[in-house]
Enzyme design. Structure first.
Site, PDB file in Angstrom:
ATOM      1  N   GLU A   1       0.783  -1.244   0.000  1.00 38.41           N
ATOM      2  CA  GLU A   1       0.000   0.000   0.000  1.00 38.41           C
ATOM      3  C   GLU A   1       0.810   1.286   0.000  1.00 38.41           C
ATOM      4  O   GLU A   1       0.267   2.351   0.280  1.00 38.41           O
ATOM      5  CB  GLU A   1      -1.003   0.003   1.175  1.00 38.41           C
ATOM      6  CG  GLU A   1      -1.998  -1.158   1.091  1.00 38.41           C
ATOM      7  CD  GLU A   1      -3.067  -1.169   2.180  1.00 38.41           C
ATOM      8  OE1 GLU A   1      -2.877  -0.501   3.201  1.00 38.41           O
ATOM      9  OE2 GLU A   1      -4.095  -1.854   1.979  1.00 38.41           O
TER      10      GLU A   1
ATOM     11  N   GLU B   1      -7.022  -7.712  -1.356  1.00 39.71           N
ATOM     12  CA  GLU B   1      -7.415  -7.487   0.046  1.00 39.71           C
ATOM     13  C   GLU B   1      -8.847  -6.974   0.107  1.00 39.71           C
ATOM     14  O   GLU B   1      -9.219  -6.075  -0.648  1.00 39.71           O
ATOM     15  CB  GLU B   1      -6.541  -6.405   0.712  1.00 39.71           C
ATOM     16  CG  GLU B   1      -5.251  -6.885   1.292  1.00 39.71           C
ATOM     17  CD  GLU B   1      -4.586  -5.812   2.157  1.00 39.71           C
ATOM     18  OE1 GLU B   1      -5.300  -4.974   2.751  1.00 39.71           O
ATOM     19  OE2 GLU B   1      -3.352  -5.806   2.217  1.00 39.71           O
TER      20      GLU B   1
HETATM   21  C1  BMA Z   1      -4.844  -3.346   4.791  1.00 41.01           C
HETATM   22  C2  BMA Z   1      -3.703  -4.235   5.182  1.00 41.01           C
HETATM   23  C3  BMA Z   1      -3.326  -4.096   6.601  1.00 41.01           C
HETATM   24  C4  BMA Z   1      -4.514  -3.900   7.489  1.00 41.01           C
HETATM   25  C5  BMA Z   1      -5.786  -4.222   6.780  1.00 41.01           C
HETATM   26  C6  BMA Z   1      -7.007  -3.974   7.600  1.00 41.01           C
HETATM   27  O1  BMA Z   1      -4.498  -2.055   4.689  1.00 41.01           O
HETATM   28  O2  BMA Z   1      -2.641  -4.070   4.303  1.00 41.01           O
HETATM   29  O3  BMA Z   1      -2.468  -3.017   6.740  1.00 41.01           O
HETATM   30  O4  BMA Z   1      -4.373  -4.630   8.633  1.00 41.01           O
HETATM   31  O5  BMA Z   1      -5.908  -3.467   5.626  1.00 41.01           O
HETATM   32  O6  BMA Z   1      -7.136  -2.615   7.940  1.00 41.01           O
END
Ligand code: BMA
Length: 893
Positions: A467, A564
């Site tokens: 990120e 994610e």
């Molecule tokens: C993303 C991940 C982590 C974090 C997750 C939940 O940003 O890369 O940094 O734990 O979201 O917030």
């Protein structure tokens, strides 16, 4: 205590008889010279000598203090705060050792530290031999001529990582390198980006702040006459001109005296062997050899797509003086491509992996550190987690960039299980400095890690950071506009000019991405920081939205690759009770607030849950707490299911120019401690509802239902590469108030796409309800699955609600009763359930008995159901009966 909780993995180990022998392979059978291990009991002392104890190496200060009874469990209640002093102090590890004269007589002596956490000064017999500043590197210090026969004293002075990070940040006076500190809710330490250490060790939004100090990996002395092998790699490469495979082997030597010899490589199963002349000159050097394979090979495939075939490669080095080095390693043949090319009727570029020439949809999750104290991570814990991932039909995991490069056994198991690894470099959610010494230590870290990991077929991609492109592009840290070019320059310097450059030099067998999320080649075009790294037309995306109704699938970005996304839940009471007392078991307790490291996290869970469920209202506080945990897990499972199914359905769709989704890695697989998080497996290995559900939503053939513009649509999503199966959807409407099926429908037989998603059933909801007579949106639920022409079920059961369960009419307390019987199969028990009314989200929890059910969190639409519990340690039907709690949605209000 944690050891006990996790100690059931041997049951999984037994399950795979091949595993133990495979793990034991790849040991160096002999090395050039002598190796003396310095692992074991050392002495440990704090800076003013007020605390002095013996400590295990490998290990860390916290573990030593706990094992020696100086502190209690650091995970207990608020101990993370109470034990902050440990990380603010400096500590010294000391050991003494002898070196037999005949060993000392050899030419060169080197002390090898496989991993020091983190900033240290090391002395031998009172003389400083070196310093360390990076926990991800191995350090070799030459000590030739410094050793005695007896009474050698080796001392490692470790500086507080918190103090070091703060000093480095203060010394960086020209401009800020944000973020300074984590958000207060994380109760963490500041400036972690200034130290090459697990970034989550200063706290994260799912984990505590334990800025560990220690010697977290082994220490040994190597003494040799002529040369030693620092590391070796083996990488199969397909030679398209010869239409056959080569195995490239690299040997990295540290040469003291020039010498000559022979290198012999062989893969007996392929009847391939070759011998090469070796000529070594003093200094460090890399020698490369190519073993040509003339036979056809059996390929290695990701789980679900074929076998994970591995071959033994032997490497023998024989020097003229009689010294030898022998090693055995598993190699696998597979190719990997990251395909970014134009897609008809969609602006942007595709983003998917092709393994052995076939497009593969990545189904999996994100991996975080298994423990704050890495020395306590055992092979059993890793096995449990990876087997759990595979059992849930996952074929991929992303080793996330805020933790650690995992230990060797992790990658070996992934090779065996067919779990593809997206490997981040360890940089996350921050900007980073680019001073010369910082870059230098990172360069060494990257070189070493790539050499260590590149021989694993499971690793399919390197990625520069988590990120950090997005952090600059969308200005997370409010940097002044005028300073932006400076940060972009630092970004490009670190990830492109250094990390990428090294990776491309060291490994030409797999792709490299600079960040995640990123637009891939489009980001590169835009100078490596794209205007919008979350653009769904390119690369991968991370997407979180906690307050928006997660049932609204139209709100999700139709991305090319979802690396994610996720929702939080609380772990079970049995997991929490190990670190809490009964007065903590309240959603509004200090404990509940303390363990929650994500701003408004507890509120977000309840708000999201409340959109569709009536919140628990038991008057018994402990029951209410249990039920609240349950409802957060229901919410999480349901939300992630809806989102994942949306992405899987999107694999062959282009809608408004978006789609062709080819990967889902939900956030996150595992937990670092007992607290609320996005994980599907709790700390200790217990499966949350989400993990059970992943088994279904990641099934090779999925039936997925949605309502779109008043129509009920059912899709068949297939991972298969060849079969264009004929399937029909079997659909049943059930009323909440009785066990009778209200009506049954079947779709026509449809030939479904291989590697794609096919609509197999479409029906107007209102017509359906009318046709079914006794149903309304609120009184009925639609259950369905796919069948083959001969009526075999070929997808898991699935269902769709036509209105929120909170408005369900006729849903009654089901009065579930059960009996447990030993099946006679080792540690397998059959639980027979009876209910007096249909039940939804039926959840079985056996508290502390480790193991898992074959299904859980299910819909019970008949009076009787059976479920199998596989225990991971010996247990009895009586013990299960005594510990089993059964909850369904209607039981919590
Ligand atoms: C993303 C991940 C982590 C974090 C997750 C939940 O940003 O890369 O940094 O734990 O979201 O917030």
């Amino acid at each position: 205590m944690n050891r006990v909780v996790w100690s059931f993995a041997c049951f999984y180990l037994l399950e795979v008889p091949f595993l133990a022998s495979a793990l034991a392979s790849e040991v160096k059978r002999a090395s050039l010279g002598a190796v003396i291990s310095l692992n074991g009991k050392w002495q440990l002392m704090n800076s003013n000598s007020s605390v002095s104890l013996s400590a295990e190496v490998p290990g860390c200060v916290h573990t030593a203090l706990q094992r020696q009874g100086f502190i209690s469990d650091p995970y207990y209640r608020f101990n993370d705060l109470a034990y902050r002093w440990i990380s603010l102090d400096n500590w010294t590890y000391t050991t003494s050792f002898s070196v037999p004269t005949h060993v000392r007589g050899k030419g060169k002596a080197v002390l090898v530290f496989e991993g020091v956490d983190t900033v240290s000064t090391i002395s031998l017999n009172g003389v400083t031999i070196g310093k360390t500043d990076n926990m991800f590197r191995r350090y070799d210090f030459e000590v030739t001529g410094m050793l005695k026969d007896e009474g050698n004293v080796l001392q490692v002075w470790i500086m507080s990582a918190v103090t070091y990070a703060s000093q480095r940040s203060n010394a960086h006076t020209e401009y800020r390198v944000p973020p300074d500190c984590p958000p207060p809710v994380q109760k963490g330490e500041c400036h972690v980006n200034f130290i090459r250490k697990a970034q989550s060790s200063f706290s994260w939004d799912w984990g505590p702040s334990f800025p560990t100090l220690g010697i977290w990996k082994g220490v040994h002395l190597e003494v040799f006459n002529t040369s030693r092998v620092l590391s070796y790699t083996s990488n199969p490469k397909y030679d398209s001109e010869r239409s056959s495979w080569n195995v490239e082997v690299e040997l990295f030597f540290d040469v003291f005296v020039a010498s000559k010899g022979l290198v012999h490589l062989s893969i007996p199963l392929l009847q391939s062997e070759a011998e090469f002349q070796l000529s070594l000159t003093p200094g460090q050097s890399k020698k490369s050899f190519v073993l040509q394979i003339s036979q056809s090979v059996t390929l290695w495939w990701p789980f679900g797509h074929g076998d994970q075939f591995l071959y033994y490669l032997t490497i023998d080095v024989n020097l003229e003086g009689g010294e030898t080095f022998n090693a055995e390693r598993l190699v696998a043949f597979r190719t990997v491509e990251l395909v970014q090319e134009p897609i008809p009727s969609s602006p942007g570029l595709s983003f998917y992996f092709r393994i052995n020439g076939k497009p593969i949809f990545l189904k999996g999750s994100n991996w975080i550190p298994v423990h704050a104290f890495q020395d306590q991570v055992t092979t059993e814990m890793i096995t449990i987690l990876l087997r759990s991932a595979q059992k849930a039909n996952m074929n991929a995991l992303r080793v996330w960039g805020g933790g650690v490069y995992e230990q060797d056994v992790f990658y070996k198991l992934c090779d065996l299980y067919g779990i593809m690894i997206w490997q981040d470099f360890m940089f996350a959610c921050a900007l980073y400095p680019t001073e010369k010494d910082f870059i230098q230590t990172v360069r060494e870290e990257v070189t070493q890690q790539v050499r260590r990991l590149k021989s694993h077929p499971s690793v399919i991609i390197w990625s520069g950071n988590n990120e950090n492109e997005a952090a600059i592009a969308t200005d997370w840290f409010n940097v002044p506009a005028a300073a932006r070019p400076l940060y972009v320059k630092d970004y490009v310097s670190l990830y492109v000019e250094n990390i990428r450059d090294i990776v491309l030099q060291e490994d030409s067998t797999r792709p490299f991405l600079v960040s995640s999320p990123t637009n891939g080649v489009e980001s590169e075009k835009e100078g490596w920081v794209a205007k919008d790294p979350y653009d769904p037309h390119y690369g991968d995306t991370h997407y979180y939205s906690y307050y928006k109704d997660c049932w609204d699938w139209t709100a999700f970005p139709r991305t090319r690759f979802a690396s994610e996304y996720g929702f939080q839940s609380w772990p079970s009471l049995s997991t929490l009770s190990k670190v809490s007392v009964s007065s903590d078991w309240d959603f509004s307790s200090n404990f509940s607030a303390h363990r929650q490291h994500h701003e408004d996290g507890n509120q977000q869970m309840l708000k999201q849950a409340e959109l569709h469920y009536i919140l628990p209202n038991s008057t018994d506080p402990v029951q209410k707490y249990r039920d609240t945990i349950y409802i957060t897990q229901v919410m999480q499972a349901q939300c992630v299911k809806i989102q994942t199914e949306f992405y899987r359905r999107s694999r062959s769709d282009i809608v408004e120019g978006k789609g062709h989704t080819m990967g889902t890695l939900y956030w996150q697989l595992n937990d670092i401690w007992q607290g609320p998080s996005w994980s599907s497996v709790e700390f200790g290995g217990k499966w949350k509802m989400l993990h059970y559900w992943a088994t279904d939503f990641y099934a090779p053939i999925l039936s997925s239902g949605i309502e779109d513009k008043g129509d009920l649509l059912i899709y068949a999503v297939s991972d298969s590469h060849s079969e264009k199966q004929n399937v029909k959807a079997k659909v049943k409407l059930h009323s909440w108030s009785s066990f009778n099926v209200v009506c049954s429908l079947e779709s026509n037989m449809t030939k479904i796409k291989a590697e794609g998603s096919t609509l197999v059933f479409q029906h107007s909801v209102s017509a359906l309800l009318k046709q079914c007579g006794n149903c309304t949106r609120r009184s009925c639920i639609v259950a369905f699955h796919l069948s083959s022409p001969d009526d075999q079920m070929i997808s898991p059961h699935n269902h769709i609600f036509l209105s929120s369960p909170r408005y369900a009419e006729g849903l009654q307390k089901p009065n579930i009763t059960f009996t447990v019987k030993d099946t006679g199969v080792v540690q397998n028990f059959i639980v027979t359930l009876h209910c007096s009314f249909p039940a939804v989200y039926v959840w079985l929890d056996v508290d502390n008995i480790p193991g898992h059910f074959d299904v859980n969190g299910f819909l019970m639409l008949s009076k009787k159901s059976t479920v199998i519990f596989g225990a991971w340690r010996p247990t009895t039907a009586e013990e299960i009966t005594a510990n089993l709690h059964i909850t369904s949605l209607r039981d919590v209000y």
